[in-house]
Design a protein around this motif. Structure first.
Motif, PDB file in Angstrom:
ATOM      1  N   LEU A  63      48.634  43.033  59.830  1.00 52.13           N
ATOM      2  CA  LEU A  63      48.690  41.668  59.310  1.00 52.13           C
ATOM      3  C   LEU A  63      49.393  40.734  60.284  1.00 52.13           C
ATOM      4  O   LEU A  63      49.014  39.561  60.418  1.00 52.13           O
ATOM      5  N   GLY A  64      50.408  41.238  60.976  1.00 54.24           N
ATOM      6  CA  GLY A  64      51.096  40.398  61.947  1.00 54.24           C
ATOM      7  C   GLY A  64      50.172  39.922  63.042  1.00 54.24           C
ATOM      8  O   GLY A  64      50.166  38.740  63.407  1.00 54.24           O
ATOM      9  N   TRP A  65      49.344  40.837  63.571  1.00 53.64           N
ATOM     10  CA  TRP A  65      48.401  40.468  64.631  1.00 53.64           C
ATOM     11  C   TRP A  65      47.240  39.653  64.065  1.00 53.64           C
ATOM     12  O   TRP A  65      46.741  38.723  64.706  1.00 53.64           O
ATOM     13  N   THR A  66      46.822  39.965  62.845  1.00 49.68           N
ATOM     14  CA  THR A  66      45.753  39.209  62.197  1.00 49.68           C
ATOM     15  C   THR A  66      46.149  37.744  62.032  1.00 49.68           C
ATOM     16  O   THR A  66      45.403  36.829  62.405  1.00 49.68           O
ATOM     17  N   LEU A  67      47.327  37.519  61.482  1.00 53.75           N
ATOM     18  CA  LEU A  67      47.763  36.150  61.202  1.00 53.75           C
ATOM     19  C   LEU A  67      48.139  35.411  62.480  1.00 53.75           C
ATOM     20  O   LEU A  67      47.966  34.189  62.571  1.00 53.75           O
ATOM     21  N   ASP A  68      48.632  36.140  63.471  1.00 57.26           N
ATOM     22  CA  ASP A  68      48.892  35.555  64.781  1.00 57.26           C
ATOM     23  C   ASP A  68      47.585  35.055  65.390  1.00 57.26           C
ATOM     24  O   ASP A  68      47.478  33.916  65.875  1.00 57.26           O
ATOM     25  N   ALA A  69      46.559  35.905  65.368  1.00 55.49           N
ATOM     26  CA  ALA A  69      45.250  35.520  65.907  1.00 55.49           C
ATOM     27  C   ALA A  69      44.623  34.390  65.088  1.00 55.49           C
ATOM     28  O   ALA A  69      43.976  33.493  65.648  1.00 55.49           O
ATOM     29  N   PHE A  70      44.797  34.426  63.777  1.00 52.58           N
ATOM     30  CA  PHE A  70      44.303  33.347  62.922  1.00 52.58           C
ATOM     31  C   PHE A  70      44.875  32.008  63.379  1.00 52.58           C
ATOM     32  O   PHE A  70      44.147  31.025  63.543  1.00 52.58           O
ATOM     33  N   ASP A  71      46.184  31.974  63.605  1.00 50.68           N
ATOM     34  CA  ASP A  71      46.816  30.741  64.052  1.00 50.68           C
ATOM     35  C   ASP A  71      46.284  30.294  65.412  1.00 50.68           C
ATOM     36  O   ASP A  71      46.115  29.105  65.666  1.00 50.68           O
ATOM     37  N   PHE A  72      46.029  31.262  66.308  1.00 52.78           N
ATOM     38  CA  PHE A  72      45.510  30.910  67.633  1.00 52.78           C
ATOM     39  C   PHE A  72      44.084  30.366  67.551  1.00 52.78           C
ATOM     40  O   PHE A  72      43.752  29.355  68.175  1.00 52.78           O
ATOM     41  N   PHE A  73      43.228  31.035  66.791  1.00 57.88           N
ATOM     42  CA  PHE A  73      41.807  30.691  66.802  1.00 57.88           C
ATOM     43  C   PHE A  73      41.469  29.442  66.001  1.00 57.88           C
ATOM     44  O   PHE A  73      40.356  28.920  66.115  1.00 57.88           O
ATOM     45  N   ILE A  74      42.413  28.971  65.197  1.00 54.32           N
ATOM     46  CA  ILE A  74      42.192  27.673  64.567  1.00 54.32           C
ATOM     47  C   ILE A  74      41.845  26.634  65.630  1.00 54.32           C
ATOM     48  O   ILE A  74      40.966  25.789  65.451  1.00 54.32           O
ATOM     49  N   LEU A  75      42.541  26.732  66.771  1.00 59.48           N
ATOM     50  CA  LEU A  75      42.353  25.744  67.836  1.00 59.48           C
ATOM     51  C   LEU A  75      40.936  25.728  68.387  1.00 59.48           C
ATOM     52  O   LEU A  75      40.383  24.654  68.652  1.00 59.48           O
ATOM     53  N   VAL A  76      40.320  26.907  68.581  1.00 65.31           N
ATOM     54  CA  VAL A  76      39.018  26.927  69.254  1.00 65.31           C
ATOM     55  C   VAL A  76      37.935  26.250  68.415  1.00 65.31           C
ATOM     56  O   VAL A  76      36.908  25.815  68.958  1.00 65.31           O
ATOM     57  N   PHE A  77      38.154  26.155  67.099  1.00 67.39           N
ATOM     58  CA  PHE A  77      37.171  25.500  66.243  1.00 67.39           C
ATOM     59  C   PHE A  77      37.302  23.973  66.240  1.00 67.39           C
ATOM     60  O   PHE A  77      36.364  23.280  65.845  1.00 67.39           O
ATOM     61  N   VAL A  78      38.454  23.478  66.655  1.00 71.18           N
ATOM     62  CA  VAL A  78      38.695  22.037  66.488  1.00 71.18           C
ATOM     63  C   VAL A  78      38.943  21.312  67.806  1.00 71.18           C
ATOM     64  O   VAL A  78      39.402  20.166  67.811  1.00 71.18           O
ATOM     65  N   LEU A  79      38.634  21.942  68.934  1.00 72.68           N
ATOM     66  CA  LEU A  79      38.830  21.307  70.236  1.00 72.68           C
ATOM     67  C   LEU A  79      38.168  19.933  70.300  1.00 72.68           C
ATOM     68  O   LEU A  79      38.787  18.940  70.703  1.00 72.68           O
ATOM     69  N   LYS A  80      36.915  19.886  69.891  1.00 73.26           N
ATOM     70  CA  LYS A  80      36.154  18.636  69.974  1.00 73.26           C
ATOM     71  C   LYS A  80      36.768  17.545  69.101  1.00 73.26           C
ATOM     72  O   LYS A  80      36.855  16.380  69.509  1.00 73.26           O
ATOM     73  N   HIS A  81      37.236  17.924  67.931  1.00 70.20           N
ATOM     74  CA  HIS A  81      37.764  16.950  66.973  1.00 70.20           C
ATOM     75  C   HIS A  81      39.132  16.420  67.419  1.00 70.20           C
ATOM     76  O   HIS A  81      39.431  15.230  67.217  1.00 70.20           O
TER      77      HIS A  81
END
Length: 416
Positions: free
Chosen positions: A23-41
Motif C-alpha cells: 500500500l505504501g508503494w501503491t499510494l506513493d505511485a498514485f500520488d506521482f501518476f496524478i501528474l501525468v494525467f494533468v500535464l496539459k491542464h
C-alpha cells in the motif's frame, strides 16, 4: 510448494507487513501518476506548454535519490517501521500542498520536495518485507510489491476517469493526501524487521565503508536501474499525453485505456515475479524485457482505442513483468548491513540518471511535429535491449539467506 502455497503459509504478521509495504508503494505511485494525467491542464492554467510542466516529472525523479539516501540511512539506524511511517506522512503532505500552487515555480518546488519523500518509500518498504518473509515466498511477494506501482497508476487512472471533470487538477492533488491514513495501519499492525533487530547487537559500519567494498556491484546496480527507469517511465509518463494530444481522445477514453494497461502491469509483475523463483532473477528479467519489443508497434500505432488498449496491456505486462523481480533481486544482492539504504539508493540514482526521459521524449515529439508515438517507440525498444543486456550479464544471489556469510559475499561468484 507453489507460489500461492508459500503465500498462504505467511503468518498474520508477515502478511500485514506485505500489505503495508504494498500500500505504501501503491499510494506513493498514485500520488506521482496524478501528474501525468494533468500535464496539459496545468500548462493551460499557468499559460505555458507541456514540456515546461514536464520539468516537474524530471524534478520529482531527480530528487528521489536524496530521499532514498536520507530515509535509507535512517532505516538502517533507527529501523524500517518508524522510517516508513514518517516517509508516508511527508509525501502525503507535499502532495496535498501541490493542489494549492499559485504558479509554476511553486508547483515545481513542491514536486521536488515530493520527490525527496517519494524516493524513500520503495527501499525502506522493500527491505522491511524481504527481511520479514521466508525465502521461498520472495519471488511472488516481490511481484506483489512492485505491482503497487501500476496499482497506484490504476487508482490514479480511475480517479482521473471519474473525478477529474468534477474536481479539476487541483482536486486531484488534494485527494492525493489520502495515503497519510496508511500511517495508522503501519503503527497498529506492522512490527520491525527481524533481520534489523538481529543486527542491532552487532557493530555497525558506515554506509560509505560498506559501499567502497562493493563498488562493482553498486555501479552495475545503478546502471541496471537507469535502464529499468527509462523502460518504465519511457512507456508510461507521456503515454496519456500521447493519447490526448496526438490521438485527441477525451479524458474518459484516456482513463479507460490507462485502466486496461495498468491491469496488464499488475498481472505481469505478479506472474514474472513468481516465475523468477523457478527460472532465476536474471533469466526472467531478460525474457520479460525482450518480449516488450514485438508488441511495441501495436502499443503506439494501433488503430482505434481498442487496439491501443490491447497493445498497452501487453506492453505493460512485460515492462512491469521485468520490474516485478527488482525488489527481491536488489535486496538479495545488497550487503546485510545496508539493506535499508543500498537497494533504494541504487534504484533512485538510476531514476536520477533517467529523470530527463519525459523532457527528452516531449522534446523529440515537438521536433517531429507532435509525433509522440515515434518518440515513445524508439525509447521503449532501445531500453528493452539495454535492460536485457545489463540483467543477463550481471549478478544474481537468488535464495541467499539474510544474515549469513553468503549475504556478505559480493565477489564474482555472485554471477551464476
Amino acid at each position: 510448494m507453489t507460489a500461492l502455497d508459500s503465500l498462504r503459509s505467511l503468518s498474520p504478521q508477515q502478511r500485514n507487513t506485505v500489505i503495508a509495504a504494498y500500500l505504501g508503494w501503491t499510494l506513493d505511485a498514485f500520488d506521482f501518476f496524478i501528474l501525468v494525467f494533468v500535464l496539459k491542464h496545468i500548462a493551460e492554467e499557468f499559460h505555458t506548454d507541456v514540456p515546461a510542466v514536464a520539468v516537474a516529472i524530471f524534478l520529482t525523479l531527480a530528487m528521489r535519490p536524496v530521499g532514498a539516501l536520507i530515509f535509507g540511512l535512517a532505516a538502517d539506524r533507527f529501523g524500517r517501521r518508524t522510517t516508513l511511517m514518517v516517509d508516508v506522512l511527508l509525501y502525503s503532505i507535499f502532495e496535498f500542498l501541490t493542489g494549492f500552487s499559485t504558479g509554476l515555480t511553486m508547483f515545481l518546488v513542491l514536486r521536488a520536495l515530493f520527490g525527496v519523500a517519494m524516493g524513500g518509500e520503495w527501499g525502506v518498504g522493500a527491505s522491511l518485507v524481504m527481511e520479514t518473509i521466508p525465502e521461498d515466498s520472495r519471488g511472488l511477494v516481490s511481484g506483489i510489491l512492485q505491482a503497487g506501482y501500476p496499482s497506484g497508476y490504476l487508482i490514479a487512472s480511475i480517479v482521473f476517469f471519474l473525478l477529474f471533470p468534477v474536481i479539476g487538477w487541483r482536486g486531484m492533488f488534494i485527494v492525493g493526501a489520502v495515503p497519510a491514513l496508511l500511517v495508522l495501519y503501519i503503527r497498529r499492525n506492522v512490527e520491525e524487521s527481524p533481520a534489523f533487530l538481529q543486527r542491532q547487537s552487532k557493530p555497525r559500519r558506515p554506509f560509505l565503508t560498506v559501499l567502497r567494498e562493493n563498488i562493482p556491484l553498486f555501479i552495475w546496480a545503478v546502471l541496471l536501474m537507469t535502464a529499468f527507469n527509462f523502460f518504465s517511465h519511457g512507456t508510461q509518463d507521456l503515454y496519456p499525453t500521447f493519447l490526448e494530444t496526438q490521438r485527441q481522445y477525451n479524458s474518459y477514453t484516456v482513463g479507460a485505456i490507462a485502466i486496461v494497461y495498468n491491469i496488464g502491469a499488475i498481472v505481469g509483475g505478479l506472474a514474472f515475479g513468481a516465475l523468477s523463483q523457478r527460472w532465476g532473477r536474471r533469466r526472467t528479467i531478460v525474457i520479460a524485457s525482450l518480449l516488450a519489443i514485438p508488441v511495441a508497434p501495436l502499443w503506439v500505432y494501433g488503430q482505434g482505442p481498442v487496439m491501443l488498449a490491447i497493445g498497452a496491456f501487453l506492453m505493460q505486462l512485460f515492462v512491469q513483468g521485468a520490474w516485478g523481480i527488482v525488489p527481491v533481486h536488489l535486496n538479495e544482492l545488497s550487503p546485510d548491513e545496508v539493506r535499508g539504504t543500498f537497494p533504494g539508493f541504487a534504484y533512485q540514482l538510476g531514476n536520477l540518471l533517467a529523470s530527463g526521459n519525459a523532457s527528452i521524449q516531449a522534446g523529440l515529439a515537438k521536433q517531429w511535429n507532435g509525433d509522440y508515438a515515434l518518440a515513445l517507440l524508439i525509447v521503449a525498444c532501445i531500453v528493452a535491449v539495454v535492460v536485457a543486456l545489463f540483467a543477463g550479464f550481471g549478478f544474481e544471489k537468488k535464495g541467499v539467506r539474510f544474515g549469513s556469510k553468503d549475504a556478505e559475499r559480493t565477489d564474482s561468484a555472485m554471477r551464476v
